[in-house]
Enzyme design. Structure first.
Site, PDB file in Angstrom:
ATOM      1  N   SER A  81       6.568   2.756   6.286  1.00  0.00           N
ATOM      2  CA  SER A  81       7.121   3.779   7.161  1.00  0.00           C
ATOM      3  C   SER A  81       6.289   3.937   8.433  1.00  0.00           C
ATOM      4  O   SER A  81       6.184   3.007   9.223  1.00  0.00           O
ATOM      5  CB  SER A  81       7.252   5.084   6.378  1.00  0.00           C
ATOM      6  OG  SER A  81       8.033   6.022   7.069  1.00  0.00           O
ATOM      7  N   LYS A 106       9.842  -0.196   5.068  1.00  0.00           N
ATOM      8  CA  LYS A 106      10.645   1.037   5.093  1.00  0.00           C
ATOM      9  C   LYS A 106      10.799   1.462   6.545  1.00  0.00           C
ATOM     10  O   LYS A 106       9.879   1.984   7.155  1.00  0.00           O
ATOM     11  CB  LYS A 106       9.988   2.156   4.288  1.00  0.00           C
ATOM     12  CG  LYS A 106      10.854   3.413   4.240  1.00  0.00           C
ATOM     13  CD  LYS A 106      10.213   4.492   3.395  1.00  0.00           C
ATOM     14  CE  LYS A 106      11.096   5.710   3.279  1.00  0.00           C
ATOM     15  NZ  LYS A 106      11.383   6.356   4.545  1.00  0.00           N
TER      16      LYS A 106
END
Length: 192
Positions: A81, A106
């Site tokens: 992320s 992600k």
């Protein structure tokens, strides 16, 4: 991080290793803020692409790096992320070499709607692409130099025998690879 870098610059540090291994991310804005500490100008930090394929760049505004010293970023399969977005921003803008393993992958932007029963509905509305338009979601970011985080079984230096944390860092093979990459960067910088 800003205070730490300023302090290290005052102490004469000449190169940096940013360890994002096992960092699951967090707020994307925090990752972008950290990127701006290392970058100058109006570089693209990340791109978003919506369902219709419209790409929008998120750029810095008159960024000023705190240092231009060589930088290596350590990543692995648990870097996800916001940490992937940070690594991608530093890498694709030519600011850092990535060392380690391919990241988690992600890169979704989700809208969250809380339901009456207390549960939530997550809807993916867009995804992130690196500044060079590389897919992050389900793909990850490939490092420049692969290494395994093996602990080397070398005898410890006498000064490290009482400090387990320092000893484990000293014996981390990825940090050793990163240090070698920094030495190469520094030698190229002094040759030009």
């Amino acid at each position: 991080m800003e205070r730490a870098i300023k302090k290290m610059e005052d102490q004469g540090v000449q190169s940096y290793i940013l360890d994002l291994r096992n960092n699951p991310g967090g707020l994307v804005t925090a990752g972008l803020d950290v990127a701006q500490i290392w970058l100058d100008g109006d570089e693209t930090l990340v791109n978003t692409v919506d369902r219709e394929g419209n790409v929008q760049a998120i750029n810095m505004v008159q960024g000023q790096s705190l240092t231009h010293d060589p930088l290596v970023v350590l990543v692995n399969e648990e870097s996800a992320s916001a940490s992937e977005i940070l690594a991608g921003a530093l890498h694709d803008n030519g600011r850092a070499i990535l060392v380690g393993h391919k990241t988690f992958g992600k890169g979704r932007i989700q809208s969250v709607t809380e339901l009456d029963d207390g549960s939530a509905l997550f809807i993916t509305v867009a995804k992130y692409l690196s500044p060079a338009l590389h897919e992050i979601d389900h793909v990850g970011i490939q490092p420049d130099i692969q290494c395994t985080a093996d602990t080397l079984s070398l005898p410890r230096a006498p000064s490290l025998t009482g400090n387990n944390e320092a000893a484990s860092l000293e014996m981390d093979s990825c940090i050793m690879v990163a240090e070698q990459a920094l030495e190469i960067q520094q030698s190229k910088g002094s040759a030009s």
